[in-house]
Design a protein around this motif. Sequence first.
Motif, PDB file in Angstrom:
ATOM      1  N   TYR A 154      99.502  18.112  15.908  1.00 18.58           N
ATOM      2  CA  TYR A 154      98.466  18.433  16.892  1.00 18.58           C
ATOM      3  C   TYR A 154      98.652  19.878  17.316  1.00 18.58           C
ATOM      4  O   TYR A 154      99.776  20.334  17.557  1.00 18.58           O
ATOM      5  CB  TYR A 154      98.560  17.489  18.091  1.00 18.58           C
ATOM      6  N   TYR A 155      97.530  20.607  17.422  1.00  9.34           N
ATOM      7  CA  TYR A 155      97.575  22.045  17.637  1.00  9.34           C
ATOM      8  C   TYR A 155      96.952  22.410  18.990  1.00  9.34           C
ATOM      9  O   TYR A 155      95.823  22.020  19.294  1.00  9.34           O
ATOM     10  CB  TYR A 155      96.821  22.766  16.521  1.00  9.34           C
ATOM     11  N   PHE A 156      97.708  23.184  19.777  1.00  8.26           N
ATOM     12  CA  PHE A 156      97.278  23.605  21.104  1.00  8.26           C
ATOM     13  C   PHE A 156      97.247  25.131  21.144  1.00  8.26           C
ATOM     14  O   PHE A 156      98.266  25.786  20.917  1.00  8.26           O
ATOM     15  CB  PHE A 156      98.228  23.077  22.177  1.00  8.26           C
ATOM     16  N   GLU A 157      96.098  25.687  21.464  1.00  3.43           N
ATOM     17  CA  GLU A 157      95.950  27.139  21.525  1.00  3.43           C
ATOM     18  C   GLU A 157      96.454  27.664  22.859  1.00  3.43           C
ATOM     19  O   GLU A 157      96.069  27.174  23.928  1.00  3.43           O
ATOM     20  CB  GLU A 157      94.480  27.515  21.337  1.00  3.43           C
ATOM     21  N   LEU A 158      97.346  28.650  22.798  1.00  2.00           N
ATOM     22  CA  LEU A 158      97.883  29.263  24.006  1.00  2.00           C
ATOM     23  C   LEU A 158      96.987  30.410  24.469  1.00  2.00           C
ATOM     24  O   LEU A 158      96.133  30.903  23.715  1.00  2.00           O
ATOM     25  CB  LEU A 158      99.298  29.793  23.746  1.00  2.00           C
ATOM     26  N   SER A 159      97.211  30.858  25.678  1.00  2.69           N
ATOM     27  CA  SER A 159      96.411  31.953  26.223  1.00  2.69           C
ATOM     28  C   SER A 159      96.608  33.245  25.435  1.00  2.69           C
ATOM     29  O   SER A 159      95.723  34.099  25.401  1.00  2.69           O
ATOM     30  CB  SER A 159      96.774  32.173  27.696  1.00  2.69           C
ATOM     31  N   ASN A 160      97.778  33.401  24.804  1.00  2.52           N
ATOM     32  CA  ASN A 160      98.044  34.603  24.001  1.00  2.52           C
ATOM     33  C   ASN A 160      97.605  34.453  22.549  1.00  2.52           C
ATOM     34  O   ASN A 160      97.934  35.278  21.705  1.00  2.52           O
ATOM     35  CB  ASN A 160      99.531  34.963  24.047  1.00  2.52           C
ATOM     36  N   LYS A 161      96.841  33.346  22.255  1.00  2.00           N
ATOM     37  CA  LYS A 161      96.253  33.061  20.935  1.00  2.00           C
ATOM     38  C   LYS A 161      97.265  32.568  19.908  1.00  2.00           C
ATOM     39  O   LYS A 161      96.903  32.313  18.760  1.00  2.00           O
ATOM     40  CB  LYS A 161      95.494  34.275  20.378  1.00  2.00           C
ATOM     41  N   LEU A 162      98.549  32.460  20.296  1.00  2.44           N
ATOM     42  CA  LEU A 162      99.478  31.740  19.433  1.00  2.44           C
ATOM     43  C   LEU A 162      99.204  30.244  19.579  1.00  2.44           C
ATOM     44  O   LEU A 162      98.410  29.817  20.425  1.00  2.44           O
ATOM     45  CB  LEU A 162     100.917  32.083  19.799  1.00  2.44           C
ATOM     46  N   ILE A 163      99.849  29.441  18.768  1.00  2.18           N
ATOM     47  CA  ILE A 163      99.554  28.009  18.724  1.00  2.18           C
ATOM     48  C   ILE A 163     100.842  27.224  18.854  1.00  2.18           C
ATOM     49  O   ILE A 163     101.828  27.500  18.144  1.00  2.18           O
ATOM     50  CB  ILE A 163      98.863  27.646  17.391  1.00  2.18           C
ATOM     51  N   VAL A 164     100.868  26.264  19.778  1.00  2.96           N
ATOM     52  CA  VAL A 164     101.976  25.313  19.844  1.00  2.96           C
ATOM     53  C   VAL A 164     101.625  24.141  18.939  1.00  2.96           C
ATOM     54  O   VAL A 164     100.576  23.517  19.091  1.00  2.96           O
ATOM     55  CB  VAL A 164     102.232  24.831  21.273  1.00  2.96           C
ATOM     56  N   VAL A 165     102.523  23.866  18.001  1.00  3.10           N
ATOM     57  CA  VAL A 165     102.348  22.749  17.075  1.00  3.10           C
ATOM     58  C   VAL A 165     103.223  21.602  17.556  1.00  3.10           C
ATOM     59  O   VAL A 165     104.439  21.763  17.725  1.00  3.10           O
ATOM     60  CB  VAL A 165     102.731  23.152  15.639  1.00  3.10           C
ATOM     61  N   CYS A 166     102.600  20.464  17.779  1.00  5.42           N
ATOM     62  CA  CYS A 166     103.299  19.283  18.288  1.00  5.42           C
ATOM     63  C   CYS A 166     103.290  18.215  17.207  1.00  5.42           C
ATOM     64  O   CYS A 166     102.230  17.787  16.766  1.00  5.42           O
ATOM     65  CB  CYS A 166     102.595  18.782  19.546  1.00  5.42           C
ATOM     66  N   ASN A 167     104.480  17.806  16.762  1.00  2.00           N
ATOM     67  CA  ASN A 167     104.566  16.730  15.777  1.00  2.00           C
ATOM     68  C   ASN A 167     104.858  15.420  16.489  1.00  2.00           C
ATOM     69  O   ASN A 167     105.757  15.347  17.336  1.00  2.00           O
ATOM     70  CB  ASN A 167     105.656  17.018  14.740  1.00  2.00           C
ATOM     71  N   VAL A 168     104.079  14.382  16.140  1.00  2.00           N
ATOM     72  CA  VAL A 168     104.120  13.115  16.862  1.00  2.00           C
ATOM     73  C   VAL A 168     104.332  11.966  15.886  1.00  2.00           C
ATOM     74  O   VAL A 168     103.744  11.942  14.789  1.00  2.00           O
ATOM     75  CB  VAL A 168     102.805  12.895  17.640  1.00  2.00           C
ATOM     76  N   GLU A 169     105.177  11.023  16.284  1.00  2.00           N
ATOM     77  CA  GLU A 169     105.391   9.807  15.502  1.00  2.00           C
ATOM     78  C   GLU A 169     105.537   8.641  16.471  1.00  2.00           C
ATOM     79  O   GLU A 169     106.342   8.708  17.406  1.00  2.00           O
ATOM     80  CB  GLU A 169     106.643   9.936  14.639  1.00  2.00           C
ATOM     81  N   ASP A 170     104.752   7.585  16.244  1.00  6.08           N
ATOM     82  CA  ASP A 170     104.774   6.411  17.133  1.00  6.08           C
ATOM     83  C   ASP A 170     104.577   6.810  18.593  1.00  6.08           C
ATOM     84  O   ASP A 170     105.258   6.303  19.494  1.00  6.08           O
ATOM     85  CB  ASP A 170     106.085   5.638  16.970  1.00  6.08           C
ATOM     86  N   GLU A 171     103.645   7.732  18.822  1.00  2.00           N
ATOM     87  CA  GLU A 171     103.283   8.175  20.170  1.00  2.00           C
ATOM     88  C   GLU A 171     104.401   8.931  20.886  1.00  2.00           C
ATOM     89  O   GLU A 171     104.331   9.165  22.089  1.00  2.00           O
ATOM     90  CB  GLU A 171     102.816   6.999  21.043  1.00  2.00           C
ATOM     91  N   LYS A 172     105.444   9.323  20.141  1.00  2.00           N
ATOM     92  CA  LYS A 172     106.532  10.103  20.715  1.00  2.00           C
ATOM     93  C   LYS A 172     106.517  11.517  20.135  1.00  2.00           C
ATOM     94  O   LYS A 172     106.316  11.701  18.932  1.00  2.00           O
ATOM     95  CB  LYS A 172     107.894   9.454  20.445  1.00  2.00           C
ATOM     96  N   ILE A 173     106.737  12.500  20.993  1.00  2.00           N
ATOM     97  CA  ILE A 173     106.817  13.880  20.533  1.00  2.00           C
ATOM     98  C   ILE A 173     108.146  14.077  19.801  1.00  2.00           C
ATOM     99  O   ILE A 173     109.211  13.860  20.373  1.00  2.00           O
ATOM    100  CB  ILE A 173     106.721  14.858  21.716  1.00  2.00           C
ATOM    101  N   LYS A 174     108.066  14.468  18.521  1.00  2.00           N
ATOM    102  CA  LYS A 174     109.281  14.665  17.730  1.00  2.00           C
ATOM    103  C   LYS A 174     109.843  16.067  17.920  1.00  2.00           C
ATOM    104  O   LYS A 174     111.047  16.250  18.068  1.00  2.00           O
ATOM    105  CB  LYS A 174     109.000  14.410  16.250  1.00  2.00           C
ATOM    106  N   TYR A 175     108.985  17.078  17.884  1.00  2.00           N
ATOM    107  CA  TYR A 175     109.420  18.459  18.066  1.00  2.00           C
ATOM    108  C   TYR A 175     108.209  19.338  18.315  1.00  2.00           C
ATOM    109  O   TYR A 175     107.052  18.951  18.069  1.00  2.00           O
ATOM    110  CB  TYR A 175     110.215  18.972  16.855  1.00  2.00           C
ATOM    111  N   LEU A 176     108.469  20.543  18.806  1.00  2.00           N
ATOM    112  CA  LEU A 176     107.436  21.534  19.083  1.00  2.00           C
ATOM    113  C   LEU A 176     107.851  22.871  18.474  1.00  2.00           C
ATOM    114  O   LEU A 176     109.017  23.245  18.553  1.00  2.00           O
ATOM    115  CB  LEU A 176     107.254  21.730  20.599  1.00  2.00           C
ATOM    116  N   TYR A 177     106.907  23.562  17.892  1.00  2.00           N
ATOM    117  CA  TYR A 177     107.187  24.926  17.471  1.00  2.00           C
ATOM    118  C   TYR A 177     105.952  25.798  17.661  1.00  2.00           C
ATOM    119  O   TYR A 177     104.836  25.295  17.876  1.00  2.00           O
ATOM    120  CB  TYR A 177     107.692  25.001  16.022  1.00  2.00           C
TER     121      TYR A 177
END
Length: 350
Positions: free
Chosen positions: A220-243
């Motif tokens: 799942y991709y979230f756009e930041l105010s500085n136009k970079l993107i936080v990438v959220c990896n999810v498995e079984d409704e749990k956040i596995k990691y963010l980069y």
Amino acid sequence: MSLTGCSRTDLLNLVAARDSRYNQQMVDDLFLALDNNHKEDLKSLFAISVIDSNENLDAQIDELMEFYKGPKESDEGVRLISTSEHMGPGEDRLEIYNSFTVTAGGIKYHVSMKMIAINEENRDEEGLRMLEFATEEAYESKYFSWHFIDDDIHGVYVKTSPEKRNDVMVVEKRKVKYTPVNRTLTETDFLKYVKNNDSFSGLISTIGEANADWINFGFYYFELSNKLIVVCNVEDEKIKYLYVANEDEELYTLWIPDDMIKVHGSYNAYTFVDRELTEDVFLSFVKTSRDLKELHDKIGPPTVDTSFYSYYQLPDGSFIGCHHAGYKVKEIFIADSEKRLNTIWKYEDK
């Protein structure tokens, strides 16, 4: 046609031949209509449901006929790309997706088609759903994307601009459907949340929906105010990691739980083992054995274990990687969190 006595291979060949006939017939009918400037013939190729629901279809076809300079002189790779089929009594459904290149009037066109060849439940769905033409300049752009990434869009589209579309997000060179969300997001918003919670639904309740996703792989991709993107990896409704990433690549890890680690460019489950290893331990071992189970008996389990690779963390934070097949070690190399660095041993079958 009777299928009695057909082997599985024979049946697959019959199905592939059928799909190719549907595809080729649509391509032939499409360019026959275009080359003869027959608007109604082209329109008739579309599913009745598309004709009824797309009030702009006539104008879209007019734009294509103005854009296309026929007749078609040659084509490259007019072949089936992919299909999606559902079978059942009275429920057979076959979707065909295709993209190819044609030359007409000395101009190279990139073409994409999406059609429903069979829909026994609703015959009004049968026919073209999406037809797209693009210039070479538009197609070669890093921002180029066919419209069929969005199942809700049907009709005819002509692309001549290499500029970024406002409904597409590019993340690590992957194009995904983009939805703007009116908010201000920073990396701190994510770090505050995951400090005490790893529920993805809770994250959405806190900061809002993702701007885009690659849902088949849990991204799942979230756009930041500085136009970079936080990438959220999810498995079984749990956040596995963010980069954090930009349009071209992953930039850095934002958050990872204590039971995971990044090695060789991938995030994996992590097993802590209290020991100190060196390259010499592995080089000494493979002088007498390649058995992975024996290696584990000798030095303990790997820090990270995958189907074909086992990784063992060294005191400096780098990793010894063992490439194996059938529990036999094939290669030993050094890796860090991002990539393989160098090979220190490789099995040679004498």
